[in-house]
Structure formats: C-alpha cells, structure tokens
Motif scaffolding. Sequence first.
Motif, PDB file in Angstrom:
ATOM      1  N   GLY A  47       0.786  -1.229   0.000  1.00 53.76           N
ATOM      2  CA  GLY A  47       0.000   0.000   0.000  1.00 53.76           C
ATOM      3  C   GLY A  47       0.816   1.276   0.000  1.00 53.76           C
ATOM      4  N   ARG A  48       2.153   1.155  -0.020  1.00 54.56           N
ATOM      5  CA  ARG A  48       2.974   2.364   0.024  1.00 54.56           C
ATOM      6  C   ARG A  48       3.092   2.995  -1.360  1.00 54.56           C
ATOM      7  NH1 ARG A  48       1.560   1.559   3.834  1.00 54.56           N
ATOM      8  NH2 ARG A  48       2.373   0.400   5.595  1.00 54.56           N
ATOM      9  N   ARG A  49       3.101   4.309  -1.395  1.00 55.72           N
ATOM     10  CA  ARG A  49       3.371   4.981  -2.654  1.00 55.72           C
ATOM     11  C   ARG A  49       4.860   4.849  -2.981  1.00 55.72           C
ATOM     12  NH1 ARG A  49       0.916  10.746  -1.272  1.00 55.72           N
ATOM     13  NH2 ARG A  49       2.098  10.274   0.613  1.00 55.72           N
ATOM     14  N   GLU A  50       5.223   5.223  -4.196  1.00 52.25           N
ATOM     15  CA  GLU A  50       6.605   5.042  -4.636  1.00 52.25           C
ATOM     16  C   GLU A  50       7.599   5.781  -3.750  1.00 52.25           C
ATOM     17  OE1 GLU A  50       7.224   5.893  -8.705  1.00 52.25           O
ATOM     18  OE2 GLU A  50       5.863   4.337  -9.426  1.00 52.25           O
ATOM     19  N   GLU A  51       7.178   6.924  -3.184  1.00 47.62           N
ATOM     20  CA  GLU A  51       8.107   7.679  -2.342  1.00 47.62           C
ATOM     21  C   GLU A  51       8.243   7.106  -0.939  1.00 47.62           C
ATOM     22  OE1 GLU A  51       4.188  10.091  -2.393  1.00 47.62           O
ATOM     23  OE2 GLU A  51       5.351   8.813  -3.739  1.00 47.62           O
ATOM     24  N   GLY A  52       7.442   6.109  -0.603  1.00 50.84           N
ATOM     25  CA  GLY A  52       7.547   5.477   0.699  1.00 50.84           C
ATOM     26  C   GLY A  52       6.850   6.254   1.800  1.00 50.84           C
ATOM     27  N   GLU A  53       7.028   5.789   3.021  1.00 45.79           N
ATOM     28  CA  GLU A  53       6.394   6.412   4.188  1.00 45.79           C
ATOM     29  C   GLU A  53       7.384   6.439   5.348  1.00 45.79           C
ATOM     30  OE1 GLU A  53       2.771   5.419   7.361  1.00 45.79           O
ATOM     31  OE2 GLU A  53       2.873   4.368   5.452  1.00 45.79           O
ATOM     32  N   GLU A  54       7.511   7.578   5.986  1.00 48.75           N
ATOM     33  CA  GLU A  54       8.424   7.696   7.129  1.00 48.75           C
ATOM     34  C   GLU A  54       7.745   7.216   8.405  1.00 48.75           C
ATOM     35  OE1 GLU A  54      11.678  11.176   6.365  1.00 48.75           O
ATOM     36  OE2 GLU A  54       9.802  11.758   7.321  1.00 48.75           O
ATOM     37  N   ILE A  55       8.486   6.456   9.203  1.00 50.40           N
ATOM     38  CA  ILE A  55       7.984   6.025  10.507  1.00 50.40           C
ATOM     39  C   ILE A  55       9.046   6.310  11.563  1.00 50.40           C
ATOM     40  CG2 ILE A  55       6.489   4.217   9.561  1.00 50.40           C
ATOM     41  CD1 ILE A  55       8.646   2.173  10.458  1.00 50.40           C
ATOM     42  N   ASP A  56       8.613   6.505  12.796  1.00 47.45           N
ATOM     43  CA  ASP A  56       9.534   6.740  13.907  1.00 47.45           C
ATOM     44  C   ASP A  56      10.068   5.422  14.437  1.00 47.45           C
ATOM     45  OD1 ASP A  56       9.246   9.730  14.401  1.00 47.45           O
ATOM     46  OD2 ASP A  56       7.148   9.103  14.471  1.00 47.45           O
ATOM     47  N   VAL A  57      11.313   5.416  14.852  1.00 43.21           N
ATOM     48  CA  VAL A  57      11.909   4.225  15.448  1.00 43.21           C
ATOM     49  C   VAL A  57      12.517   4.595  16.796  1.00 43.21           C
ATOM     50  CG1 VAL A  57      12.346   2.973  13.307  1.00 43.21           C
ATOM     51  CG2 VAL A  57      14.020   4.613  14.107  1.00 43.21           C
ATOM     52  N   SER A  58      12.645   3.599  17.644  1.00 44.62           N
ATOM     53  CA  SER A  58      13.103   3.843  19.008  1.00 44.62           C
ATOM     54  C   SER A  58      14.622   3.929  19.097  1.00 44.62           C
ATOM     55  CB  SER A  58      12.620   2.710  19.922  1.00 44.62           C
ATOM     56  OG  SER A  58      13.359   1.527  19.654  1.00 44.62           O
ATOM     57  N   ARG A  84      -7.466   4.091  17.644  1.00 44.39           N
ATOM     58  CA  ARG A  84      -6.836   4.994  16.680  1.00 44.39           C
ATOM     59  C   ARG A  84      -5.313   4.868  16.742  1.00 44.39           C
ATOM     60  NH1 ARG A  84     -10.091   7.820  13.796  1.00 44.39           N
ATOM     61  NH2 ARG A  84     -12.225   8.253  14.468  1.00 44.39           N
ATOM     62  N   GLY A  85      -4.789   4.758  17.949  1.00 45.18           N
ATOM     63  CA  GLY A  85      -3.344   4.561  18.078  1.00 45.18           C
ATOM     64  C   GLY A  85      -2.917   3.242  17.461  1.00 45.18           C
ATOM     65  N   GLY A  86      -3.736   2.198  17.679  1.00 44.61           N
ATOM     66  CA  GLY A  86      -3.433   0.887  17.110  1.00 44.61           C
ATOM     67  C   GLY A  86      -3.453   0.908  15.592  1.00 44.61           C
ATOM     68  N   ALA A  87      -4.454   1.602  15.018  1.00 40.88           N
ATOM     69  CA  ALA A  87      -4.547   1.695  13.558  1.00 40.88           C
ATOM     70  C   ALA A  87      -3.377   2.479  12.983  1.00 40.88           C
ATOM     71  CB  ALA A  87      -5.870   2.349  13.163  1.00 40.88           C
ATOM     72  N   SER A  88      -2.967   3.530  13.680  1.00 39.95           N
ATOM     73  CA  SER A  88      -1.830   4.335  13.231  1.00 39.95           C
ATOM     74  C   SER A  88      -0.541   3.522  13.286  1.00 39.95           C
ATOM     75  CB  SER A  88      -1.700   5.591  14.101  1.00 39.95           C
ATOM     76  OG  SER A  88      -0.567   6.351  13.720  1.00 39.95           O
ATOM     77  N   PHE A  89      -0.365   2.787  14.385  1.00 44.12           N
ATOM     78  CA  PHE A  89       0.819   1.946  14.538  1.00 44.12           C
ATOM     79  C   PHE A  89       0.878   0.888  13.432  1.00 44.12           C
ATOM     80  CE2 PHE A  89       2.233  -2.251  16.031  1.00 44.12           C
ATOM     81  CZ  PHE A  89       3.576  -2.000  16.246  1.00 44.12           C
ATOM     82  N   ALA A  90      -0.259   0.233  13.196  1.00 46.04           N
ATOM     83  CA  ALA A  90      -0.304  -0.855  12.222  1.00 46.04           C
ATOM     84  C   ALA A  90      -0.377  -0.359  10.788  1.00 46.04           C
ATOM     85  CB  ALA A  90      -1.501  -1.757  12.508  1.00 46.04           C
ATOM     86  N   ARG A  91      -0.615   0.960  10.614  1.00 48.24           N
ATOM     87  CA  ARG A  91      -0.778   1.562   9.299  1.00 48.24           C
ATOM     88  C   ARG A  91      -1.954   0.941   8.560  1.00 48.24           C
ATOM     89  NH1 ARG A  91       3.942   0.147  10.475  1.00 48.24           N
ATOM     90  NH2 ARG A  91       4.060  -1.531   8.948  1.00 48.24           N
ATOM     91  N   HIS A  92      -3.051   0.734   9.324  1.00 47.43           N
ATOM     92  CA  HIS A  92      -4.295   0.258   8.727  1.00 47.43           C
ATOM     93  C   HIS A  92      -5.088   1.453   8.216  1.00 47.43           C
ATOM     94  CE1 HIS A  92      -4.305  -3.549  11.497  1.00 47.43           C
ATOM     95  NE2 HIS A  92      -3.678  -3.764  10.355  1.00 47.43           N
ATOM     96  N   SER A  93      -5.413   1.472   6.940  1.00 46.04           N
ATOM     97  CA  SER A  93      -6.226   2.560   6.393  1.00 46.04           C
ATOM     98  C   SER A  93      -7.693   2.384   6.776  1.00 46.04           C
ATOM     99  CB  SER A  93      -6.087   2.606   4.869  1.00 46.04           C
ATOM    100  OG  SER A  93      -6.467   1.371   4.291  1.00 46.04           O
ATOM    101  N   ASP A  94      -8.083   1.159   7.113  1.00 46.67           N
ATOM    102  CA  ASP A  94      -9.465   0.856   7.486  1.00 46.67           C
ATOM    103  C   ASP A  94      -9.492   0.469   8.963  1.00 46.67           C
ATOM    104  OD1 ASP A  94     -12.027  -0.070   7.829  1.00 46.67           O
ATOM    105  OD2 ASP A  94     -12.013  -1.418   6.105  1.00 46.67           O
TER     106      ASP A  94
END
Length: 291
Positions: A165-176, A255-265
């Motif tokens: 589901g990622r676009r060609e430019e990708g997606e930035e995520i935070d890491v610990s 909402r936090g869970g969906a954001s973490f999992a990157r679920h659009s639905d």
Amino acid sequence: MSKRSKDTRRVYSNDLQWFFYAVSGEVSAGAVRAFLALPRIQALRVLMGYQDSLAANGYAGSTINRKVSAVKSLVEYAYRIGECEWQLPRLKREREQRYKDTTGVSVEQIRLMMAVPDRATAKGKRNYAILRLLWENGLRRGEIAKITCGEIDWEEQRITIYGKGRREEGEEIDVSDRALEAIRDWLTVRPQSEYDVLFTSLDHNTLGKPLSLTSIYRMVRRLGEKAGIKKIVSPHKIRHSAITAYLDASDGDMRGGASFARHSDLSVTQVYDDNRKRQQKKATKILSDLA
C-alpha cells in the motif's frame, strides 16, 4: 498486467510458475503455449482442478483467489495480443477470512526470542535488529527487506519504508533508541555491498546481496524454535503480536493501534481488538444465560 505494481507483478509471476509446475510438471514457454492452446472448456477444467487442489492442501482463501487471478490475468493478456482464442469466465471465489487468528505470541515469548541472537556475531547483530523492527514497528517482512541505508534519518530517528500500500516515495515512521542502536551495531559488521539495502545476506554464496523474503521468514521461524515456542513464529505473527500487545497496554486505543499498524481501514484494527477481548465469547455467554 502492466498497470499493476512491481510487487504485484512479482507475486503474480511466482504464482504463474507455481501453476504451470503443478499442472504440467515444468515451467517453460512451451508449457504456457500448451495451456493457451487447449480448448476453453478443457483449460477451465485444469484451472478449477488446480483451485480445488489448493483448497485441499489448506491454502487460505485469499491466497487461492490470488493464484487463480494470476492465471486469469495471463489469459486476458494473451487474448488481447492474439495468442489465445478464448477468455476464462468468472470463477467462484474462495471465502476469505481476514485475520481470523490475530493472537500471535505472548510478550514473554517475544522476550525469549530477543535473547536468542548472539549479538557478538554479525548474524546475531543483524537478526536482533530485524526482530526489534518487526516487534516495535509491526513491520511486514517486505517492508524490512526494502529498508535502505540512505533513508535512515538518524537525527530525527525515522526510517522510510516501502511495501504494501505504500506509494513510490515510501512512508516515514519513527523508530526507538533501542532499534537505532541495534541498527548501528549491525552496520559496524555489515559486509560491503553494491546494494543500498540495510539488511544483506551473510551466506557465502549470496554475501552482500539483499536479504530475501524467504530468508527473513526462515530466520524468524528458527529463532522461535530456538526460543522454545511450540507454534510456528513468522514475521506476520510478530506483527499480530505487536498490534495486540499495544491494544492491551493502551486499554484498547483503536486509533493509536490503527496508526501503529498503518491500517487505512479502522475495521481491520477492530478485528484485533475483538479477538483480544474475545467479544464473541462474552456475547455467547450472555445469550446462553438469558435462555
């Protein structure tokens, strides 16, 4: 098929090789031509038999549908360019059950797996860094495989992921901090490579080449076995575990869970929450007591 994503084309290509090997015993241009030269009704019987054999061997409905769709796409393309005189009708799709088992493994079992890699060795450093990303970020193995060294933002503590589901430019995520430390440790021993991917093979024959999806799966499975876990542990099982553990620890922050999992639905995340709280069992108990 040209409009499909590169990943989808790769998966379909693998599915087609699987199909022709299953129905003809070989993967070759001749096998493709022989199938396309069959009368339409005979080709349909071959495909339906293949579909039935996949179901008999326990493949998930979504996997069966994708494999059949790959064959239909090949036939449609061959028909358009004049290499085939017929098209396949719509076949009955297998029932798909999304995320039926989202339990994964326990947090304690994840801790046991984290302790398995020997972090004094190159392989241990690499495997530990992969485990941290699988667990802390719920990444899929395809996303792990595509992380590049050049797209790690050390100052902002972010990485760019590519995959489902990622676009060609990708997606930035935070890491610990712990994940970044593990990645730094791995980079001190990472072999020189012409590829920019973060995780490379350490095997003699493929040294420095990108770590394959199969290698990531086998690595996780072996670590699970060495940790004494009875069920088969896969990268996606760890993803299931991470999402469920977050919902447990956050008292069901959907909402936090969906954001973490990157679920659009959000309904996909809801499945995890329902399974976590065993809502169906509660409802059944209430109804049982009423009657």
